[in-house]
Scaffold this active site. Structure first.
Site, PDB file in Angstrom:
ATOM      1  N   ARG A 165      16.496  10.895  13.021  1.00 22.34           N
ATOM      2  CA  ARG A 165      16.072  10.953  11.569  1.00 22.34           C
ATOM      3  C   ARG A 165      14.564  10.968  11.787  1.00 22.34           C
ATOM      4  O   ARG A 165      13.929  11.470  10.860  1.00 22.34           O
ATOM      5  CB  ARG A 165      16.537   9.283  11.129  1.00 22.34           C
ATOM      6  N   ARG A 212      13.319  15.114   0.563  1.00 19.57           N
ATOM      7  CA  ARG A 212      12.965  15.195   1.793  1.00 19.57           C
ATOM      8  C   ARG A 212      12.852  16.430   2.380  1.00 19.57           C
ATOM      9  O   ARG A 212      12.631  16.798   3.523  1.00 19.57           O
ATOM     10  CB  ARG A 212      14.106  14.383   2.500  1.00 19.57           C
TER      11      ARG A 212
HETATM   12  P1  AP5 Z   1      17.609   5.999   3.791  1.00 18.72           P
HETATM   13  O1  AP5 Z   1      18.331   4.952   3.473  1.00 18.72           O
HETATM   14  O2  AP5 Z   1      16.498   6.541   2.828  1.00 18.72           O
HETATM   15  O3  AP5 Z   1      16.905   5.712   5.178  1.00 18.72           O
HETATM   16  P2  AP5 Z   1      15.633   6.419   5.729  1.00 18.72           P
HETATM   17  O4  AP5 Z   1      14.680   7.237   5.178  1.00 18.72           O
HETATM   18  O5  AP5 Z   1      16.210   6.437   7.266  1.00 18.72           O
HETATM   19  O6  AP5 Z   1      14.697   4.998   5.610  1.00 18.72           O
HETATM   20  P3  AP5 Z   1      14.646   3.461   5.973  1.00 18.72           P
HETATM   21  O7  AP5 Z   1      15.618   2.781   4.902  1.00 18.72           O
HETATM   22  O8  AP5 Z   1      15.340   3.499   7.368  1.00 18.72           O
HETATM   23  O9  AP5 Z   1      13.212   3.077   5.952  1.00 18.72           O
HETATM   24  P4  AP5 Z   1      12.406   2.441   4.691  1.00 18.72           P
HETATM   25  O10 AP5 Z   1      11.166   3.311   4.781  1.00 18.72           O
HETATM   26  O11 AP5 Z   1      13.129   2.577   3.398  1.00 18.72           O
HETATM   27  O12 AP5 Z   1      12.164   0.892   5.340  1.00 18.72           O
HETATM   28  P5  AP5 Z   1      12.560  -0.551   4.827  1.00 18.72           P
HETATM   29  O13 AP5 Z   1      11.761  -0.650   3.453  1.00 18.72           O
HETATM   30  O14 AP5 Z   1      14.070  -0.349   4.881  1.00 18.72           O
HETATM   31  O15 AP5 Z   1      18.247   7.194   4.016  1.00 18.72           O
HETATM   32  C1  AP5 Z   1      19.527   7.137   4.925  1.00 18.72           C
HETATM   33  C2  AP5 Z   1      20.239   8.634   5.251  1.00 18.72           C
HETATM   34  O16 AP5 Z   1      20.691   9.039   4.044  1.00 18.72           O
HETATM   35  C3  AP5 Z   1      19.396   9.611   5.617  1.00 18.72           C
HETATM   36  O17 AP5 Z   1      19.275   9.731   7.192  1.00 18.72           O
HETATM   37  C4  AP5 Z   1      20.230  10.856   5.335  1.00 18.72           C
HETATM   38  O18 AP5 Z   1      21.298  11.186   6.015  1.00 18.72           O
HETATM   39  C5  AP5 Z   1      20.585  10.376   3.951  1.00 18.72           C
HETATM   40  N1  AP5 Z   1      19.626  10.839   3.010  1.00 18.72           N
HETATM   41  C6  AP5 Z   1      18.934  10.052   2.122  1.00 18.72           C
HETATM   42  N2  AP5 Z   1      18.169  10.532   1.174  1.00 18.72           N
HETATM   43  C7  AP5 Z   1      18.168  11.821   1.578  1.00 18.72           C
HETATM   44  C8  AP5 Z   1      17.956  13.033   0.957  1.00 18.72           C
HETATM   45  N3  AP5 Z   1      16.834  13.142  -0.171  1.00 18.72           N
HETATM   46  N4  AP5 Z   1      18.279  14.471   1.436  1.00 18.72           N
HETATM   47  C9  AP5 Z   1      19.325  14.475   2.511  1.00 18.72           C
HETATM   48  N5  AP5 Z   1      19.720  13.367   3.216  1.00 18.72           N
HETATM   49  C10 AP5 Z   1      19.095  12.063   2.595  1.00 18.72           C
HETATM   50  O19 AP5 Z   1      11.886  -1.359   5.857  1.00 18.72           O
HETATM   51  C11 AP5 Z   1      12.198  -1.325   7.273  1.00 18.72           C
HETATM   52  C12 AP5 Z   1      12.427  -2.784   7.938  1.00 18.72           C
HETATM   53  O20 AP5 Z   1      10.767  -3.002   7.979  1.00 18.72           O
HETATM   54  C13 AP5 Z   1      12.825  -3.764   7.203  1.00 18.72           C
HETATM   55  O21 AP5 Z   1      13.501  -4.667   7.942  1.00 18.72           O
HETATM   56  C14 AP5 Z   1      11.581  -4.369   6.092  1.00 18.72           C
HETATM   57  O22 AP5 Z   1      12.071  -5.620   5.945  1.00 18.72           O
HETATM   58  C15 AP5 Z   1      10.582  -4.220   7.075  1.00 18.72           C
HETATM   59  N6  AP5 Z   1       9.255  -4.144   6.447  1.00 18.72           N
HETATM   60  C16 AP5 Z   1       9.039  -3.452   5.340  1.00 18.72           C
HETATM   61  N7  AP5 Z   1       7.864  -3.524   5.061  1.00 18.72           N
HETATM   62  C17 AP5 Z   1       7.056  -4.273   6.020  1.00 18.72           C
HETATM   63  C18 AP5 Z   1       5.874  -4.755   6.160  1.00 18.72           C
HETATM   64  N8  AP5 Z   1       4.943  -4.585   5.338  1.00 18.72           N
HETATM   65  N9  AP5 Z   1       5.837  -5.520   7.223  1.00 18.72           N
HETATM   66  C19 AP5 Z   1       6.518  -5.874   7.945  1.00 18.72           C
HETATM   67  N10 AP5 Z   1       8.032  -5.399   7.934  1.00 18.72           N
HETATM   68  C20 AP5 Z   1       7.993  -4.661   6.877  1.00 18.72           C
END
Ligand code: AP5
Length: 225
Positions: free
Chosen positions: A174, A93
């Site tokens: 975020r 990231r």
């Molecule tokens: P993390 O858990 O990685 O969260 P994020 O980056 O905020 O990403 P999300 O999980 O919110 O989104 P996603 O893109 O995975 O979407 P998802 O598939 O869930 O990190 C959390 C925290 O950890 C960070 O804020 C930080 O503090 C820390 N951290 C982690 N890695 C780090 C690093 N490398 N360095 C530093 N800190 C770190 O999908 C979202 C929703 O949309 C779901 O409900 C899903 O069902 C829906 N969805 C998915 N695809 C579709 C589609 N095609 N159509 C409709 N709905 C869909």
């Protein structure tokens, strides 16, 4: 025989990184390595790492580079990843994390960095509808993928809840950090010939098909790599 793959997924919060990483890990039969899931498991277990990480996650801040780089380095030296590959979700990231990853993976390197492209309005809608299992982390959406029994996980029967960092303030933070720290990685991987841009709108199946087509083309071009 399925040759495995060495992939990472970029994209803003809610782009579907976790959703696609899980599907790709099944398709290529490689481990799904999510730094977010690992940190949330550490918080649930009450470990020292979890106590340290909690304040960053709840407020939407990034966990310091040296902590996440150490976690990923340890995971990528296990035999399952060194033989068949991996799908990294949420790492790197920052440019410092990308540079560390490049050293960890040398000399094999990556097949591709997949950037899931999506507009901010769509991710805000997705995050507002997201629910997760408090026990196993399985992902649901109240919009189009709810659990079969309301409030209970299909996989393990655990309680399905909203994530602690899916509050308005933490989501805003975020997304700000994504633009400042993570978006520059798109140019970083592009300049190294490792980037694939994928439209993340459409059903999860449609997005997976697009990603697999691009990854298969890349792996076929570099057989045995
Ligand atoms: P993390 O858990 O990685 O969260 P994020 O980056 O905020 O990403 P999300 O999980 O919110 O989104 P996603 O893109 O995975 O979407 P998802 O598939 O869930 O990190 C959390 C925290 O950890 C960070 O804020 C930080 O503090 C820390 N951290 C982690 N890695 C780090 C690093 N490398 N360095 C530093 N800190 C770190 O999908 C979202 C929703 O949309 C779901 O409900 C899903 O069902 C829906 N969805 C998915 N695809 C579709 C589609 N095609 N159509 C409709 N709905 C869909």
């Amino acid at each position: 025989m399925n040759p495995g793959a060495r992939l990472l997924i970029l994209g803003k919060q809610g782009a579907g990184k976790g959703t696609q990483a899980l599907r790709l890990s099944r398709h290529y039969v490689v481990p799904h390595i999510s730094t977010g899931d690992t940190l949330r498991q550490a918080i649930r277990s009450g470990s020292e790492l979890g106590r340290e990480a909690r304040r960053y996650l709840d407020s939407g801040e990034l966990v310091p580079d040296q902590i996440v780089i150490g976690m990923v380095r340890e995971r990528l030296t296990r035999p399952d990843t060194s033989h068949r590959g991996f799908v990294l979700d949420g790492f790197p990231r920052t440019v410092a994390q990308a540079e560390a990853l490049s050293t960890i993976l040398s000399p094999k390197g990556l097949h591709l960095a997949i950037d899931l492209e999506i507009d901010t309005t769509s991710v805000l809608t997705r995050l507002a509808g997201r629910r997760v299992c408090a026990d196993c982390g399985a992902n649901y959406s109240v919009v189009d993928n709810p659990p079969r029994v309301p409030g209970l996980c299909d996989v393990c029967g655990g309680e399905v809840v909203q994530r602690d960092d899916d509050t308005e303030a933490a989501i805003r933070r975020r997304l700000e950090l994504y633009e400042r720290e993570t978006a520059p990685l798109i140019a970083w991987y592009d300049s190294r010939g490792l980037l694939a841009r994928i439209d993340a709108l459409g059903s999860p199946d449609a997005v997976t098909e697009r990603v697999v087509a691009v990854v298969d083309r890349r792996i076929l071009r570099r057989p045995g790599s």
